[in-house]
Design a protein around this motif. Structure first.
Motif, PDB file in Angstrom:
ATOM      1  N   SER A  36       7.543  52.738 -26.073  1.00  0.00           N
ATOM      2  CA  SER A  36       5.820  53.094 -26.161  1.00  0.00           C
ATOM      3  C   SER A  36       5.555  54.421 -26.488  1.00  0.00           C
ATOM      4  O   SER A  36       4.468  54.650 -27.297  1.00  0.00           O
ATOM      5  N   ARG A  37       6.290  55.273 -26.307  1.00  0.00           N
ATOM      6  CA  ARG A  37       6.457  56.764 -26.711  1.00  0.00           C
ATOM      7  C   ARG A  37       6.404  56.930 -28.317  1.00  0.00           C
ATOM      8  O   ARG A  37       5.533  57.605 -28.985  1.00  0.00           O
ATOM      9  N   GLY A  71       3.426  55.212 -29.728  1.00  0.00           N
ATOM     10  CA  GLY A  71       2.028  56.472 -29.473  1.00  0.00           C
ATOM     11  C   GLY A  71       2.289  57.417 -30.502  1.00  0.00           C
ATOM     12  O   GLY A  71       1.116  57.778 -30.925  1.00  0.00           O
ATOM     13  N   ALA A  72       3.337  58.137 -30.803  1.00  0.00           N
ATOM     14  CA  ALA A  72       3.592  58.993 -31.727  1.00  0.00           C
ATOM     15  C   ALA A  72       3.271  58.571 -33.198  1.00  0.00           C
ATOM     16  O   ALA A  72       2.628  59.229 -34.085  1.00  0.00           O
TER      17      ALA A  72
END
Length: 298
Positions: free
Chosen positions: A2-3, A6-7
């Motif tokens: 998810s990170r 997101g990035a």
């Protein structure tokens, strides 16, 4: 995961918005003033990080090669993009910027002895066909006064392509942070030289909130923090995942341009973008089996 996504979304939004910031900044600051301001703002963000990590830098530093990378990865293409946006919309500039992976392959073939498959040549031809659609098949404007706009954006993409291939061959072990900061500092010097030859710049709107926002957004975020996000995606994800931002930036730029600049999204622009995307996909798609392929960076 998810990170990473997101990035990816954050990076696409930042780089898409950068084309709007250029449009806002180029009128008060001029073409080369825009280059200088975005480079210096980006360098100010990253230099403290470089100082903290100075002991991790590999030596000797290939500074001569890094200077050339800075010229072709920041100074010249950013000047050409700013010049282009004096004549074309920010969303059109973003769509043409999506040609970078295709131009990278073409430059690799012409100057770095990289062999291209028929599939990759097909992708290159399809990508440039997308330009014809975007231009409504008015090729003559590339050879007239209308070269500033579409033509200069193509030159900017070619500069990126050369910088990408040159970096891969000569300075790939220098590290992304060092390469980025050198690019920003050298790009700032190129901007100063451009200002010197083009004449003084009168920043009448220096204290205008929109001007300050553009410098911070384009320099600190678009030229500084964005590279850290891209590096994070490269290291924590994969090069293939990181370069998917190529497909998202023109879309976010269209949205930002429509919302903030009231730029219309024409049918030719949308269709041209889809054709260019298809060309990039064909040219950069890896073969399923052990065939030699070329990797691209944007």
């Amino acid at each position: 995961m998810s990170r990473l996504y997101g990035a990816l979304i954050a990076l696409s939004l930042i780089w898409g918005l950068s084309f709007v910031f250029i449009k806002w900044l180029v009128e008060p600051a001029g073409v080369w003033g825009t280059v200088f301001l975005r480079c210096m703002a980006g360098a100010l963000i990253l230099l403290p990080i470089l100082w903290v990590k100075r002991k991790q830098i590999r030596r000797p530093i290939p500074w001569k090669a890094l200077i050339l990378v800075g010229i072709f990865n920041a100074g010249l293409p950013w000047g050409l993009i700013a010049l282009s946006e004096t004549q074309i919309n920010s969303n059109t500039a973003a769509v043409l910027n999506a040609l970078t992976p295709i131009c990278t392959g073409l430059i690799g073939f012409l100057f770095f002895s990289i062999e291209l498959s028929r599939r990759q040549w097909g992708g290159i031809i399809i990508g440039f066909a997308g330009i014809l659609v975007l231009m409504e098949f008015s090729v003559s404007q590339l050879f007239s006064h209308g070269f500033v706009g579409v033509g200069t954006m193509i030159l900017a993409a070619l500069c990126y392509g050369f910088a990408s291939q040159y970096t891969r061959k000569y300075v790939k072990d220098a590290g992304v942070l060092l390469i980025t900061i050198y690019s920003l500092v050298v790009g700032g010097i190129v901007g100063l030289v451009g200002i010197w030859f083009s004449g003084p710049i009168h920043l009448t709107g220096t204290f205008d909130p929109l001007f300050i926002l553009s410098v911070i957004g384009l320099g600190c975020f678009g030229s500084g923090i964005a590279h850290l996000l891209f590096y994070y995606m490269l290291t924590k994800g994969s090069p293939e995942f990181a370069t998917t931002v190529t497909y998202l930036v023109p879309i976010t730029a269209m949205i930002w341009g429509s919302v903030l600049l009231n730029e219309s999204i024409s049918a030719n622009l949308a269709i041209g973008l889809m054709i260019i995307f298809f060309g990039v996909y064909i040219a950069t798609k890896k073969p399923r089996k052990n065939a030699r392929s070329v990797a691209y960076e944007s």
